[in-house]
Motif scaffolding. Sequence first.
Motif, PDB file in Angstrom:
ATOM      1  N   ARG A 244      67.212  36.055  46.989  1.00 24.04           N
ATOM      2  CA  ARG A 244      67.117  36.949  48.145  1.00 24.04           C
ATOM      3  C   ARG A 244      67.768  36.310  49.376  1.00 24.04           C
ATOM      4  N   ASP A 245      67.439  35.034  49.601  1.00 24.13           N
ATOM      5  CA  ASP A 245      67.961  34.387  50.802  1.00 24.13           C
ATOM      6  C   ASP A 245      69.474  34.194  50.729  1.00 24.13           C
ATOM      7  N   MET A 246      69.980  33.946  49.519  1.00 23.45           N
ATOM      8  CA  MET A 246      71.438  33.851  49.373  1.00 23.45           C
ATOM      9  C   MET A 246      72.090  35.204  49.623  1.00 23.45           C
ATOM     10  N   LEU A 247      71.439  36.238  49.148  1.00 25.73           N
ATOM     11  CA  LEU A 247      71.972  37.582  49.375  1.00 25.73           C
ATOM     12  C   LEU A 247      71.990  37.879  50.868  1.00 25.73           C
ATOM     13  N   LEU A 248      70.909  37.532  51.553  1.00 24.42           N
ATOM     14  CA  LEU A 248      70.825  37.824  52.991  1.00 24.42           C
ATOM     15  C   LEU A 248      71.939  37.100  53.752  1.00 24.42           C
ATOM     16  N   GLU A 249      72.251  35.891  53.292  1.00 29.06           N
ATOM     17  CA  GLU A 249      73.359  35.163  53.929  1.00 29.06           C
ATOM     18  C   GLU A 249      74.662  35.921  53.796  1.00 29.06           C
ATOM     19  N   LYS A 250      74.877  36.504  52.605  1.00 27.62           N
ATOM     20  CA  LYS A 250      76.136  37.243  52.388  1.00 27.62           C
ATOM     21  C   LYS A 250      76.155  38.560  53.161  1.00 27.62           C
ATOM     22  N   VAL A 251      74.983  39.124  53.377  1.00 23.72           N
ATOM     23  CA  VAL A 251      74.894  40.437  54.014  1.00 23.72           C
ATOM     24  C   VAL A 251      74.864  40.329  55.535  1.00 23.72           C
ATOM     25  N   ALA A 252      74.362  39.178  56.013  1.00 23.20           N
ATOM     26  CA  ALA A 252      74.136  39.022  57.459  1.00 23.20           C
ATOM     27  C   ALA A 252      75.318  39.439  58.330  1.00 23.20           C
TER      28      ALA A 252
ATOM     29  N   SER B 120      70.562  48.649  58.989  1.00 22.59           N
ATOM     30  CA  SER B 120      70.180  48.370  57.613  1.00 22.59           C
ATOM     31  C   SER B 120      71.289  48.726  56.635  1.00 22.59           C
ATOM     32  N   LEU B 121      71.154  48.195  55.439  1.00 20.07           N
ATOM     33  CA  LEU B 121      72.034  48.544  54.325  1.00 20.07           C
ATOM     34  C   LEU B 121      71.158  48.853  53.114  1.00 20.07           C
ATOM     35  N   SER B 122      71.576  49.841  52.326  1.00 22.98           N
ATOM     36  CA  SER B 122      70.821  50.082  51.099  1.00 22.98           C
ATOM     37  C   SER B 122      70.993  48.859  50.192  1.00 22.98           C
ATOM     38  N   TRP B 123      70.055  48.676  49.267  1.00 20.70           N
ATOM     39  CA  TRP B 123      70.138  47.540  48.333  1.00 20.70           C
ATOM     40  C   TRP B 123      71.499  47.511  47.651  1.00 20.70           C
ATOM     41  N   LYS B 124      71.963  48.670  47.207  1.00 20.40           N
ATOM     42  CA  LYS B 124      73.229  48.744  46.477  1.00 20.40           C
ATOM     43  C   LYS B 124      74.396  48.309  47.364  1.00 20.40           C
ATOM     44  N   ASP B 125      74.401  48.813  48.602  1.00 17.87           N
ATOM     45  CA  ASP B 125      75.486  48.441  49.514  1.00 17.87           C
ATOM     46  C   ASP B 125      75.413  46.953  49.861  1.00 17.87           C
ATOM     47  N   ALA B 126      74.201  46.473  50.005  1.00 19.37           N
ATOM     48  CA  ALA B 126      74.038  45.056  50.315  1.00 19.37           C
ATOM     49  C   ALA B 126      74.586  44.205  49.181  1.00 19.37           C
ATOM     50  N   CYS B 127      74.269  44.604  47.936  1.00 12.92           N
ATOM     51  CA  CYS B 127      74.702  43.811  46.776  1.00 12.92           C
ATOM     52  C   CYS B 127      76.217  43.851  46.598  1.00 12.92           C
ATOM     53  N   ALA B 128      76.836  44.884  47.122  1.00 12.77           N
ATOM     54  CA  ALA B 128      78.305  44.976  47.034  1.00 12.77           C
ATOM     55  C   ALA B 128      78.965  43.824  47.780  1.00 12.77           C
ATOM     56  N   LYS B 129      78.210  43.216  48.696  1.00 15.18           N
ATOM     57  CA  LYS B 129      78.775  42.096  49.466  1.00 15.18           C
ATOM     58  C   LYS B 129      78.766  40.792  48.668  1.00 15.18           C
ATOM     59  N   ILE B 130      78.143  40.808  47.504  1.00 17.40           N
ATOM     60  CA  ILE B 130      78.026  39.566  46.725  1.00 17.40           C
ATOM     61  C   ILE B 130      79.392  39.065  46.295  1.00 17.40           C
ATOM     62  N   GLY B 131      80.324  39.951  46.009  1.00 13.88           N
ATOM     63  CA  GLY B 131      81.641  39.560  45.531  1.00 13.88           C
ATOM     64  C   GLY B 131      81.850  40.042  44.117  1.00 13.88           C
ATOM     65  N   ALA B 132      82.779  39.353  43.418  1.00  9.50           N
ATOM     66  CA  ALA B 132      83.195  39.855  42.112  1.00  9.50           C
ATOM     67  C   ALA B 132      82.238  39.465  40.982  1.00  9.50           C
ATOM     68  N   VAL B 133      81.544  38.354  41.125  1.00  5.58           N
ATOM     69  CA  VAL B 133      80.674  37.904  40.041  1.00  5.58           C
ATOM     70  C   VAL B 133      79.236  37.871  40.539  1.00  5.58           C
TER      71      VAL B 133
END
Lengths: 332, 785
Positions: free
Chosen positions: B569-577, B603-616
């Motif tokens: 979660r915290d890694m995701l938040l870093e990418k989304v921040a 805010s971002l929906s979970w799906k939109d937030a996860c799109a920021k993770i990148g390719a993998v």
Amino acid sequence: MRPFEYASPNSKEQVAALLGTSWEQGAILAGGTDLLALMKDDVVTPRRLVNVKGIDTLRGTSYQPGNGLRIGALTTIAELADSKDLAQYPMLFEAVTEAASPQIRNLATIGGNMCQRPRCWYFRSGMGLMPMTKDGKSLVVAGDNRYAAILGTQTGAYFVSPSTIAPALIAYGAKVRIYSAKASGSGVRELPLGRFFITPKSAKEREHDLKPDEMVIELIVPPPPQNLKTGYFEVRQKAAFDWPLAMAAVALQMDGNTVKSARVVMGHVAPVPWVSDEAAATLVGKTITPDTAMAAANAAVTKAKPLSMNKYKITLAKAAVKRAVLKAGGAA
Amino acid sequence: MSQYSWPDPATQPLLGKKILRIDGPSKSSGRAKYTYDYNPDGLLAGKIVRCPYAHARITSIDTSAAEKMPGVKAIEIVQKPGTEIFWAGDEIVGVAAVDEGTAEDAVRAIKVGYEVLPHFVSDAEPPKNLAPDTGPISQDDFESMEDNQVPDDEAIAILKKQGVSFTADEKWYKSMEGEGTDPKVIAALRAAKVLPPSESKSPYKRTATQKQGDPDKAFASAAATHEGVYGVPCIVHCCMESHGSASEWGGSNDLTVHISTQNLSGIAAQMAEPLNTPAANIRVLQQNIGGGFGSKFAADRWDIVAAKLSKSAGGKPVKMMLTREEEFEVAGMRPSAYARVKLAADKSGKLVAWQSNSWGTGGMGGGGTPPIPYIFDVPNQRKQHTAVATNQGSARAWRAPNHPQAALITMAAFEDLAAQLKMDPVDMLRANMDILGPRAKTYAEELEIAEQLMGWKQNWHPRGDKTAGPVKRGLGLSIHTWGGRGHNSDQDLSIHPDGSVDLKVGSQDLGTGTRTIIAMVIADTLGIPLEQVTVHIGDNRYPPSGGSGGSTTVGGVSSAARRGAVDARDMLLEKVAPALKAKPEELEVANGVVRVKTDPSRSLSWKDACAKIGAVPLTVRGKNPDKSKPPDLTNSGVGGVQMADVSVDAETGIVRVNKMVAVQDCGLVVNVETAESQVKGALIMGISYALYEEKILDPVTGRVLNPNLEFYRLAGLNDVGELVVHMMTGKGYDDRGVIGLAEPPVVSPGAAISNAVANAIGVRVPFLPLTPARVIDALEQGGVA
């Protein structure tokens, strides 16, 4: 699995021809709930199974006020439980609804129920009806005999007759009809059900009056006389799907409040369904009270001979008789 | 620094709620596949030739006729001529054939000659004047001590005092460690004196007397003393799915094993050596298991045989599942335990002295020593235990090893003493709170709740139901404890760029809800619905996780899942921040949305937030324990109180359970639904062993007489009565962290039911199970009938 032949005749005459004259030659397959388990455990090894389920005339029940109840040997226990023909026989209804489990009742037949083999653990591990130790003593006496018979053990047979329905049928005075190619006339012999069960005198004998090429075809239960009262009681540990440790089926023909004649049949106490004339005699001419019921119960076990671990079964058999008598008398 | 601690359940959508098992539908619809269901094309059936004698020596083995039989594909000799066999049912030869029938025919065609030796199968009371056994511990003795879960400190003391009669190689030490032997015990073993083996052929091994305080003085000055004998026989696990596995070899010496196991991540290491194959080449799979209860930690000898048969048969899959009869003879049992007890109290009911001579068997190893007196730290004690070696298959851990036996022996003596003092046992328990150890406060709180739920005050009566009629009613109680600290667990959690989430762990779900628990923790931590989390278990290619035994799984897997989910979660938040123009620590996740805490409109929906993770996918490793990520999320030590309400028919000896009340603590309850369900299962299991279960060995033949569910009875639905379960939650419980629950609730039913029967009929039935024979026998000695 040992190989065996399979035959599926559609008449009882064919069955007799297929069975042969020794138990090893052929065995009758009806519901199969007992036979197949015995074969899997290598206790019996018939060379041919004769499936009799195709013989439609052996199926179903009929009731006529004058003649009583006829039950075809292939009628399943579940069909019996659902049959309106049992309305006149409340104790038989109770016995069939209490037997085994729904799955087994759906498959098992009344003929098979009469012919089922004992549950004695030595018998079921292939040591025979009268298992012996190496030095020729009874293995049941020397071993663990907590479930063994307390009555009728003079010949050295200690297993208990397994059917819980037979005692009820015997209390009603049922007869069994057996197809026997060698019987004179119609090929059918008939005997009181109580005499169908016999105590083997040696390991070579069986516990039924049945030859290897004979087949139980039907049971006849006479019409219940006026004023017949019945009571049935099983002492069993679990509420369902368990063998009783002792049981009793009682039929009393009443004259007003007095017992005119009585039949007291116990189960799971002897190698046969145990008809106690002693218990019946104490009831004749009496009204049913806790005291007369107790007197019958005491009389029922006067001849009991317990082994090292089954003395408690005397207490249980007494409780079963007392309660069945009281139920018949309408007290419980 | 990430916050790993457990959130307050009140703030969470799932944690501490009643959540249905996520695998419920697959199980109730029959789609769930078990080891038994593995039936690939070309499957061969494995069967074992077993010794029919309880004690014998193999003189010859002739497999020639079986080898010639069509359909027989492989034969494997397990034990060679000359080997001494110590129990009926032991493995002699393995066979693989095209189908079960052919395999059985082959088994019958194999001729094994035996020299039959005298056997000993009785666990009746040992002779009185035995000298304590002080001889050195043999390798077999030690292995059975471990199998029977002899407490570590006890094992260390014995090794120190008595020495050993063997020298082991490193491989053996490693294998013991692999099977869970404590390093301290291994160290004591290495340090133990090596002495010549003991000459004794006696089946009895008596320990030296253990003493605490001054028991003689305490007994002499006590207000009341009670003496009694109590005990429980050997019982069998009766897993619905029997033990067994299916093995097949692939191209480059790779082995795939489908196995019914409680220890998925531990199986490969156990199979590697006997199969002379690197553990890395062994893949172990299991999606569902039909019960284990402590009996399925090992790759058993029959599993090794199946793998060897498969190899001989060109790698074709060989399935070897035990029959019910084999289960009873060789797949483990719970040791028996009996004791003559003398117990004394002062006039307030406070226990002052305990004396016990106990005995029991767990097969050749003799069985574990029950921890008596159970829970009560009685100040003055004298006790001695005799292990009885019998010719029967070895004991295995059975749900709460040694505790149910100890609870029965202790709590039965306790209630008998209460009856003698004419005290209500609830009051007498309260009088002893200060010797109930670290869980005393828990017991006190639970006792009050149990009392309410049972209506104890209204329904309890002194010994012997004096009402008319043959049916007597009574109440009884018992208490219990267990550890339950979470085991080691490694897990890989991935959040995928499309918003889906999955977790991989080499664990197993024993039917307790392990999958569900993991998914709940992840879903709560990530603020997403339960359905969005997929949990993959049952493959040893996933990160390793401990065996499911000793109530260790829930604490282990939930702690690791929490740590992994917080990190992810915290890694995701870093990418989304950056997208939300905020610092990561200003963000939160909840209800499927990533938002700024102080301004939820950003805010971002979970799906939109996860799109920021990148390719993998974003993948993290969650672990338990993990000192670098405090706090400790699991804990150890629970308490439980149970009460039973029974009816006893004094004319037939039949006992019926009307109602059971179980009040149980297990720290932070992750899922109240599965927790309650597990306690109910334990109550049903407990009712079964209280009333019905007994492994009956024939004194003449040495064989199990009831290796079936016909004369080895188990409770049916109509036999269990009303089950009332109360889980302790809130302050003092939630804050302790997650603790295991499987063992504790199965400890007390035998004692509580035995006490209720004594209360009903006014006389103690000394031994379980409480059969009509035993009840009638007790009534003949006295009581209300």
